[in-house]
Design a protein around this motif. Structure first.
Motif, short mmCIF file in Angstrom:
data_model
loop_
_atom_site.label_atom_id
_atom_site.label_comp_id
_atom_site.label_asym_id
_atom_site.label_seq_id
_atom_site.Cartn_x
_atom_site.Cartn_y
_atom_site.Cartn_z
N TYR A 229 -34.00 11.85 -12.06
CA TYR A 229 -34.24 12.40 -10.82
C TYR A 229 -35.56 13.25 -10.90
O TYR A 229 -36.38 13.18 -9.95
CB TYR A 229 -32.96 13.06 -10.26
N HIS A 230 -35.35 14.10 -11.52
CA HIS A 230 -36.57 15.10 -11.94
C HIS A 230 -37.98 14.31 -12.05
O HIS A 230 -38.76 14.74 -11.28
CB HIS A 230 -36.25 16.02 -13.04
N ASP A 231 -37.85 13.43 -12.68
CA ASP A 231 -39.00 12.64 -13.14
C ASP A 231 -39.51 11.90 -12.07
O ASP A 231 -40.64 11.34 -11.96
CB ASP A 231 -38.96 11.70 -14.27
N ALA A 232 -38.69 11.60 -11.03
CA ALA A 232 -38.86 10.72 -9.84
C ALA A 232 -39.64 11.66 -8.70
O ALA A 232 -40.02 11.42 -7.82
CB ALA A 232 -37.97 10.04 -9.24
N GLY A 233 -39.46 12.92 -9.11
CA GLY A 233 -40.21 14.06 -8.13
C GLY A 233 -38.98 14.75 -7.30
O GLY A 233 -39.24 15.52 -6.26
N PRO A 236 -35.33 20.93 -7.74
CA PRO A 236 -34.22 21.58 -8.57
C PRO A 236 -32.93 21.24 -7.88
O PRO A 236 -31.91 20.88 -8.53
CB PRO A 236 -34.52 23.03 -8.89
N ALA A 237 -32.72 21.53 -6.45
CA ALA A 237 -31.37 21.44 -5.90
C ALA A 237 -30.88 19.84 -5.81
O ALA A 237 -29.73 19.72 -6.18
CB ALA A 237 -31.41 21.72 -4.35
N GLU A 238 -31.78 18.96 -5.61
CA GLU A 238 -31.45 17.60 -5.75
C GLU A 238 -31.28 16.97 -7.10
O GLU A 238 -30.45 16.35 -7.34
CB GLU A 238 -32.86 16.71 -5.08
N GLU A 239 -32.00 17.73 -8.10
CA GLU A 239 -31.52 17.17 -9.60
C GLU A 239 -30.28 17.76 -9.55
O GLU A 239 -29.50 16.83 -10.35
CB GLU A 239 -32.51 17.86 -10.40
#
Length: 626
Positions: A229-233, A236-239
Motif C-alpha cells: 500500500y505504501h509502495d502504491a502511494g 501513513p493513515a491509509e497504510e
C-alpha cells in the motif's frame, strides 16, 4: 553570579510567557518578510505545515496539547513499546533482505551479513527471488537458533514454508527456539497482483500452516505486509488502516479454524515502511501499536497478547535512481525513526536498491547504518525516547484517529478483501498519490539530488537487474520517477548528439541582481536534464549575440523585478529576433505580464510552478528545433 540553591528551577526568576506574546513576536517577523494580515493565531497558521491525511504540524506545541495517555512500555495500549524492556538490552533485530536468484551467491551474502552484525534474514523466495527448492542451500551454515528467518514467497508461500520447516527440523537446535516467520500473506498478494482466483486456497493454506506450527512459540505464520500500500502511494493513515483491516481478516480466519484469539494474534507480524520524515515515522509505529491493541482488546485477546510485532523497512518510494548516494542519508533518517518509534525489527534497504540487485558494498553500508545507530549513537538504550514530546504524542494521536476512520470505512465495505476487489482501496490510494504527485511536480516536496540540486555530471551507477514480481494490482511508484524520466530523455539526447539539450540563461544586470534567479533557473532546468549556459551582457543586443553563439533554441530571462520592468521587453524581443523558439522569464509576470507577452515572453518559471510541466514543454520545444 549567584548559583541557584539545589532544587530551585533555573527559570524561577523569569516571568512566564504566554502563547499570545509569542504570536506577537511572530507577527513582527512575518510583517518584515512582507506577509499581510497575520495577527494572533493567523501568525501561527502561517508557519504551520500541511501533512497528508489532513494532519498539520504546528510550529509550537505546549503542555496544553494533550493526547491520550500512552501508558508504559510493555502494557496496553503499547504506544510506548510492545515490550517492557524495549530494545534497551540487545537493540532491535537487524534484518537484511536477500533476493538474488543464485542460491550460492545468496548463501555467501547471507553468511557475510550474519558475520557482520545482521541478526535475522528476510528471504525473497520463488518469483523474484531464490528458487523454492534452494531454501536449504541458501541457509547452509546458518544457525537457526541464533538467526531468525522471515520468508517472502508470494504465491509460493506454502511450499516455501514446508521447505523451511524441513530445514528447521533437520538442525540440531529444537524447533521451539528457531525464530521463524513463514510469511503467508494472501491479501497482500491479492493487493499486489489483483488476482483473486486463488485467495481462498491461500487462506486455507495459511490456516493449515498456523495449526501445524502452533506448538512452537517462536514460529509465526503470517506477515501483514503493508508495504504494498505504501509502495502504491498510500498515506501513513491509509497504510495503517489497510494493515488493520488485513490483520482483522486473518484473525477471523484463524479463530474460525479453532485457534484461540491469543494464539491467533501471536501468529501475526506487521510490516510497515519507514520514511525520511522521522517524526511521521515515529508516530506511525507508535500509532500502529495503539490501534492493534484496540483491535485485540475488542477481539477478546488477553492484554499480554495484544502487543503488535513490527518489522520496519526503509521506504522504496523515497529511493532514487539518480544520485543514489543520497539514499544513504534517507535510509539513515528512516532507520532512526523506526528505531525511536519502537519497531522490533528494522531492514535498511541498500542505497542502490532502486537500480537493481545490491552489491556487497551497498549491503555493508546498509547493515553498518544500523550498527552506527545502535552501537555508536546508543539509540536503543532509552525506551521510547520520543515519548512525552508534545508534538510526537499529538501526532501519534491524530494519525491513529485518521487511520481508524479509514479502517472503519474498509470494514463497512465488507473487509479488506472486498475493498480490494471493489476498487475502494486502489481508488483511494490513487487519489492520494495524485495529490502527492502534484506536490512533487511543483517541488513543494523536494527530492534532493533529483528535483533539487541535481548533478548532471554524475557518473551513472549500474546494477544487475532484479527479477520482476507479478503485478497487475496496486502499482509501484517512486517520488523521483517524473524527474528521472526527463533525465532519461536527456541521456538519450546526449547519446545521440554528444551534448545535452541546453537552455540559455540571459542574466540581465549586475550579478548581485540576477544571481538569485539565475541559480534558481539553472537548478530547475538541470532537474529535467537540461544543461544551462549563462550569458551576461550590458544590453539586449549583447545578450542576443551570446544566445546565437550558444546554439540553444530556448532562453530564460533572469534578473530582479525592477530590472525586468526596465529591460525585459527589449531583451525578449532581441532574443526572438536572434532565433529563440521559446523565451521564458524566471519569476511571476506581475503587472507587466501583458507587455512581456507582447515582447515575446512565452512562459514563466518560479518557485511553486509545475516544474514537470515546464520542463516537459521546454524539452519538447528543444526537440522540435533539432
Amino acid at each position: 553570579m549567584t548559583v541557584p540553591p539545589e532544587g530551585l528551577p533555573l527559570a524561577a526568576e523569569f516571568p512566564d510567557a504566554t502563547r499570545e506574546q509569542w504570536q506577537l513576536l511572530v507577527e513582527g517577523v512575518l510583517r518584515k518578510s512582507g506577509a499581510q494580515n497575520v495577527e494572533g493565531a493567523q501568525a501561527e497558521d502561517a508557519l504551520t505545515t500541511e501533512l497528508q491525511d489532513g494532519l498539520r504540524a504546528r510550529p509550537l506545541y505546549t503542555a496544553d496539547d494533550t493526547a491520550a495517555d500512552p501508558g508504559y512500555p510493555g502494557f496496553p495500549p503499547f504506544v510506548r513499546g510492545g515490550r517492557a524492556q524495549g530494545s534497551a538490552l540487545t537493540g532491535w533485530d537487524v534484518r537484511q533482505r536477500h533476493a538474488h536468484p543464485d542460491p550460492r551467491h545468496t548463501n555467501e551474502a547471507v553468511l557475510a551479513d550474519l558475520e557482520n552484525g545482521v541478526t535475522s534474514l528476510w528471504l525473497v523466495v520463488g518469483e523474484g527471488g531464490v528458487p523454492v527448492d534452494s531454501v536449504a542451500d541458501v541457509l547452509r551454515g546458518v544457525y537457526l537458533d541464533l538467526a531468525g528467518v522471515v520468508l517472502d514467497a508470494g504465491a509460493d508461500f506454502a511450499e516455501a514454508a514446508r521447505k523451511l520447516l524441513e530445514v528447521v527440523e533437520g538442525t540440531d537446535a529444537p524447533a521451539s527456539v528457531a525464530q521463524v516467520n513463514l510469511g503467508a500473506d494472501p491479501l497482500g498478494l491479492l493487493a499486489r497482483t489483483g488476482d483473486d482466483r486463488d485467495t481462498e486456497r491461500h487462506l486455507a493454506d495459511t490456516v493449515d500452516l498456523a495449526a501445524a506450527v502452533r506448538v512452537h512459540p517462536n514460529l509465526r505464520t503470517v506477515t501483514v505486509d503493508a508495504l504494498g500500500y505504501h509502495d502504491a502511494g498510500a498515506s501513513p493513515a491509509e497504510e495503517l488502516g489497510c494493515s488493520l483491516a488485513t490483520g482483522v481478516a486473518y484473525l477471523r480466519e484463524l479463530t474460525a479454524a479453532g485457534l484461540p484469539v491469543d494464539e491467533a494474534c501471536g501468529q501475526l507480524e506487521f510490516r510497515y515502511a519507514a520514511t525520511a520524515d522521522q517524526f511521521l515515522t515515529i508516530a506511525k509505529f507508535r500509532a500502529a501499536r495503539r490501534l492493534w491493541a484496540r483491535v485485540a482488546q475488542v477481539s477478546g485477546a488477553a492484554p499480554e497478547a495484544a502487543a503488535q510485532r513490527q518489522h520496519a523497512v526503509t521506504s522504496d518510494v523515497m529511493m532514487t535512481e539518480r544520485d543514489p548516494w543520497v539514499n544513504m542519508l534517507r535510509t539513515t533518517v528512516a532507520c532512526l525513526g523506526a528505531g525511536v518509534g519502537g519497531a522490533d525489527a528494522v531492514s535498511v534497504l541498500p542505497f542502490d536498491s532502486a537500480l537493481g540487485l545490491p552489491d556487497a558494498f551497498s549491503r555493508r553500508i546498509a547493515r553498518n547504518t544500523q550498527a552506527v545507530l545502535l552501537e555508536e549513537s546508543h539509540l536503543a538504550k532509552v525506551i521510547d525516547p520520543a515519548g512525552g514530546s508534545w508534538y510526537v504524542e499529538q501526532l501519534t494521536d491524530e494519525l491513529a484517529r485518521a487511520a481508524w476512520a479509514w479502517f472503519q470505512e474498509i470494514e463497512r465495505a465488507g473487509g479488506q478483501r472486498a475493498a480490494l476487489r471493489s476498487g475502494l482501496v486502489g481508488e483511494r490510494i490513487a487519489a492520494t498519490w495524485a495529490r502527492r504527485s502534484a506536490d512533487l511536480a511543483h517541488r513543494r516536496e523536494p527530492v534532493t539530488g533529483v528535483s533539487e540540486f541535481p548533478n548532471l555530471g554524475e557518473q551513472p551507477v549500474t546494477r544487475e537487474k532484479a527479477a520482476a514480481r507479478a503485478g497487475g494490482g496496486l502499482p509501484k511508484v517512486r517520488r523521483a520517477e517524473a524527474f528521472e524520466a526527463l533525465r532519461g530523455r536527456s541521456d538519450e539526447w546526449l547519446a545521440a548528439t554528444g551534448a545535452r539539450p541546453t537552455v540559455f540563461l540571459a542574466a540581465i544586470g549586475p550579478a548581485a541582481v540576477h544571481t538569485a534567479r539565475s541559480s534558481f533557473a539553472a537548478n530547475l532546468f538541470q532537474a529535467g536534464g537540461l544543461a544551462t549556459v549563462t550569458g551576461e551582457g550590458a544590453g539586449a543586443d549583447e545578450l542576443a549575440a551570446a544566445f546565437a553563439a550558444s546554439g540553444a533554441s530556448v532562453a530564460c530571462l533572469c534578473s530582479g523585478d525592477k530590472v525586468y520592468a526596465e529591460q525585459a521587453e527589449a531583451v525578449a524581443t532581441a532574443l526572438k529576433a536572434a532565433g529563440a523558439r521559446r523565451v521564458l522569464l524566471a519569476g511571476k509576470p506581475g503587472e507587466h505580464g501583458e507587455a512581456y507577452h507582447r515582447a515575446g515572453v512565452d512562459g514563466y518559471v518560479f518557485a511553486g510552478c509545475d516544474a514537470v510541466a515546464a520542463l516537459t514543454s521546454t524539452f519538447d520545444e528543444i526537440g522540435a528545433a533539432r
